[in-house]
Design a protein around this motif. Structure first.
Motif, mmCIF file in Angstrom:
data_model
loop_
_atom_site.group_PDB
_atom_site.id
_atom_site.type_symbol
_atom_site.label_atom_id
_atom_site.label_comp_id
_atom_site.label_asym_id
_atom_site.label_seq_id
_atom_site.Cartn_x
_atom_site.Cartn_y
_atom_site.Cartn_z
ATOM 1 N N VAL A 1 0.864 -1.181 0.000
ATOM 2 C CA VAL A 1 0.000 0.000 0.000
ATOM 3 C C VAL A 1 0.900 1.231 0.000
ATOM 4 O O VAL A 1 2.086 1.156 0.349
ATOM 5 C CB VAL A 1 -0.953 0.008 1.200
ATOM 6 N N PHE A 2 0.335 2.389 -0.365
ATOM 7 C CA PHE A 2 1.174 3.533 -0.680
ATOM 8 C C PHE A 2 0.760 4.813 0.035
ATOM 9 O O PHE A 2 -0.422 5.068 0.268
ATOM 10 C CB PHE A 2 1.166 3.764 -2.194
ATOM 11 N N SER A 3 1.774 5.600 0.326
ATOM 12 C CA SER A 3 1.623 6.935 0.889
ATOM 13 C C SER A 3 2.025 7.951 -0.171
ATOM 14 O O SER A 3 3.004 7.755 -0.894
ATOM 15 C CB SER A 3 2.513 7.080 2.126
ATOM 16 N N ALA A 4 1.286 9.042 -0.258
ATOM 17 C CA ALA A 4 1.608 10.112 -1.204
ATOM 18 C C ALA A 4 2.472 11.161 -0.520
ATOM 19 O O ALA A 4 2.075 11.744 0.490
ATOM 20 C CB ALA A 4 0.322 10.763 -1.722
ATOM 21 N N ASN A 5 3.662 11.389 -1.079
ATOM 22 C CA ASN A 5 4.509 12.459 -0.556
ATOM 23 C C ASN A 5 4.085 13.767 -1.212
ATOM 24 O O ASN A 5 4.331 13.998 -2.400
ATOM 25 C CB ASN A 5 5.986 12.175 -0.803
ATOM 26 N N LEU A 6 3.474 14.632 -0.418
ATOM 27 C CA LEU A 6 2.898 15.862 -0.942
ATOM 28 C C LEU A 6 3.914 16.988 -1.058
ATOM 29 O O LEU A 6 3.556 18.114 -1.409
ATOM 30 C CB LEU A 6 1.709 16.270 -0.067
ATOM 31 N N GLY A 7 5.177 16.650 -0.832
ATOM 32 C CA GLY A 7 6.241 17.584 -1.184
ATOM 33 C C GLY A 7 6.458 17.627 -2.684
ATOM 34 O O GLY A 7 6.924 18.631 -3.227
ATOM 35 N N PHE A 8 6.116 16.524 -3.373
ATOM 36 C CA PHE A 8 6.277 16.424 -4.819
ATOM 37 C C PHE A 8 4.954 16.241 -5.561
ATOM 38 O O PHE A 8 4.821 16.672 -6.705
ATOM 39 C CB PHE A 8 7.199 15.253 -5.174
ATOM 40 N N LEU A 9 3.999 15.567 -4.953
ATOM 41 C CA LEU A 9 2.734 15.271 -5.614
ATOM 42 C C LEU A 9 1.690 16.339 -5.281
ATOM 43 O O LEU A 9 1.604 16.786 -4.138
ATOM 44 C CB LEU A 9 2.224 13.890 -5.207
ATOM 45 N N TRP A 10 0.920 16.727 -6.285
ATOM 46 C CA TRP A 10 -0.134 17.734 -6.132
ATOM 47 C C TRP A 10 0.388 19.051 -5.562
ATOM 48 O O TRP A 10 -0.252 19.688 -4.719
ATOM 49 C CB TRP A 10 -1.283 17.193 -5.278
ATOM 50 N N THR A 11 1.543 19.478 -6.042
ATOM 51 C CA THR A 11 2.102 20.742 -5.547
ATOM 52 C C THR A 11 1.351 21.960 -6.073
ATOM 53 O O THR A 11 1.589 23.079 -5.605
ATOM 54 C CB THR A 11 3.588 20.855 -5.923
ATOM 55 N N LYS B 1 8.874 13.005 -8.715
ATOM 56 C CA LYS B 1 8.507 14.251 -9.377
ATOM 57 C C LYS B 1 7.666 13.926 -10.608
ATOM 58 O O LYS B 1 8.180 13.355 -11.564
ATOM 59 C CB LYS B 1 9.769 15.019 -9.767
ATOM 60 N N PRO B 2 6.382 14.283 -10.589
ATOM 61 C CA PRO B 2 5.512 13.873 -11.693
ATOM 62 C C PRO B 2 5.777 14.596 -13.002
ATOM 63 O O PRO B 2 5.414 14.098 -14.069
ATOM 64 C CB PRO B 2 4.105 14.191 -11.163
ATOM 65 N N GLY B 3 6.387 15.782 -12.962
ATOM 66 C CA GLY B 3 6.682 16.497 -14.200
ATOM 67 C C GLY B 3 5.450 16.982 -14.930
ATOM 68 O O GLY B 3 5.455 17.130 -16.159
ATOM 69 N N GLY B 4 4.390 17.243 -14.189
ATOM 70 C CA GLY B 4 3.123 17.668 -14.778
ATOM 71 C C GLY B 4 1.999 17.264 -13.860
ATOM 72 O O GLY B 4 2.153 17.229 -12.632
ATOM 73 N N SER B 5 0.853 16.934 -14.418
ATOM 74 C CA SER B 5 -0.289 16.513 -13.620
ATOM 75 C C SER B 5 0.012 15.230 -12.858
ATOM 76 O O SER B 5 0.424 14.224 -13.445
ATOM 77 C CB SER B 5 -1.500 16.282 -14.533
ATOM 78 N N THR B 6 -0.180 15.260 -11.550
ATOM 79 C CA THR B 6 0.046 14.055 -10.754
ATOM 80 C C THR B 6 -0.872 12.930 -11.200
ATOM 81 O O THR B 6 -0.444 11.772 -11.341
ATOM 82 C CB THR B 6 -0.170 14.354 -9.264
ATOM 83 N N ALA C 1 -1.990 12.155 -13.992
ATOM 84 C CA ALA C 1 -1.570 11.512 -15.239
ATOM 85 C C ALA C 1 -0.475 10.473 -15.034
ATOM 86 O O ALA C 1 -0.181 9.694 -15.951
ATOM 87 C CB ALA C 1 -1.100 12.565 -16.234
ATOM 88 N N THR C 2 0.140 10.452 -13.855
ATOM 89 C CA THR C 2 1.266 9.539 -13.605
ATOM 90 C C THR C 2 0.891 8.349 -12.741
ATOM 91 O O THR C 2 1.771 7.547 -12.403
ATOM 92 C CB THR C 2 2.408 10.290 -12.906
ATOM 93 N N LEU C 3 -0.354 8.196 -12.344
ATOM 94 C CA LEU C 3 -0.702 7.236 -11.306
ATOM 95 C C LEU C 3 -1.023 5.825 -11.808
ATOM 96 O O LEU C 3 -1.443 4.978 -11.028
ATOM 97 C CB LEU C 3 -1.884 7.769 -10.492
ATOM 98 N N GLY C 4 -0.785 5.564 -13.094
ATOM 99 C CA GLY C 4 -1.048 4.226 -13.612
ATOM 100 C C GLY C 4 -0.262 3.142 -12.911
ATOM 101 O O GLY C 4 -0.702 1.979 -12.828
ATOM 102 N N TRP C 5 0.900 3.487 -12.366
ATOM 103 C CA TRP C 5 1.739 2.503 -11.667
ATOM 104 C C TRP C 5 1.039 1.893 -10.458
ATOM 105 O O TRP C 5 1.387 0.767 -10.048
ATOM 106 C CB TRP C 5 3.050 3.151 -11.225
#
Length: 254
Positions: free
Chosen positions: A3-13, A238-243, A245-249
């Motif tokens: 299970v996963f935690s979102a690091n909001l230092g990089f995600l959804w900035t 670092k998502p490099g754009g919309s978070t 859009a990168t969540l398929g993983w």
């Protein structure tokens, strides 16, 4: 299954911290963590955590003079009072939002005096953190991203933990930093698992989403899960754009 935690230092900035917590919950994360939340009133963060039911896993001590190139204070000789103030600030915020750990940032330094300074800072941090059952984390940073950072390897971190001798001092095992500095991430994880307090990840070498790069995270996640690790793994990339859009993983790698 991990299970996963979102690091909001990089995600959804692009969002405020409370809004980012709501977004992480909507995306399926089971926890959140952050870097330096201090500009956001802790009661606002606590309200978002309560609304979503997500725990806040951790936050960092401040870096100091960022414009001047500083990246933490706790190993800097002559800056002990500032380092303790940063530790106190982090612990106060962590307590207010229910965070369970604080990453004490060493800073850019080297040598024996820096070592003893860092040890002293950690002894202080662990004693203060124990009052509220908070874990202190230390994290080696890779030499490519942070060439002057004091804490560089997991072996160095373990030696420091052995010296401090505090049960609430643990290793932040960031697969990205370990992958860039030392390699053999799964073997290092298994060897260090007894002293690890939190695990983070990002692609190697770009620090992007984990479904790219040279490190096979489907394999890494499977091995970490098989080793009996049940805590959330921190998505610090670092998502490099919309978070979003990168969540398929989150589905393709588990």
């Amino acid at each position: 299954m991990p299970v996963f935690s979102a690091n909001l230092g990089f995600l959804w900035t692009d969002k405020s911290l409370p809004e980012a917590i709501l977004a992480a919950h909507a995306a399926g994360f089971v926890a959140v963590e952050c870097h330096w939340p201090y500009e956001t009133p802790p009661e606002d963060v606590a309200a978002a955590l309560k609304e979503t039911g997500l725990p806040m896993l951790g936050l960092n001590t401040v870096r100091g003079d960022v414009a001047g190139g500083e990246n933490g204070l706790s190993a800097l000789p002559g800056r002990e009072n500032e380092a303790r103030a940063a530790i106190d600030q982090a612990l106060e915020y962590a307590t207010a939002v229910g965070a369970t750990s604080v990453h004490v940032m060493a800073g850019n330094a080297s040598g024996a005096v820096a070592h003893s300074t860092f040890v002293g800072s950690l002894v202080y941090a662990c004693a203060q953190a124990a009052k509220n059952d908070i874990t202190i984390l230390i994290e080696p940073l890779n030499r490519n991203d942070a060439p002057d950072y004091f804490l560089r390897t997991t072996d160095q971190a373990v030696a420091i933990m052995d010296e401090v001798k505090a049960s609430n001092l643990k290793l932040m095992f960031d697969c990205y930093h370990v992958g860039r500095n030392e390699g053999d991430v799964v073997t290092r994880f298994k060897a260090l698992q007894p002293v690890i307090g939190h695990v983070q990840f990002a692609s190697v070498p770009t620090r992007g989403a984990p479904d790219q790069g040279e490190l096979n995270y489907a394999f890494v996640f499977r091995k970490i899960d098989a080793a009996g690790w049940v805590k959330p793994l921190g998505a610090e990339y670092k998502p490099g754009g919309s978070t979003e859009a990168t969540l398929g993983w989150m589905s393709s790698l588990v």
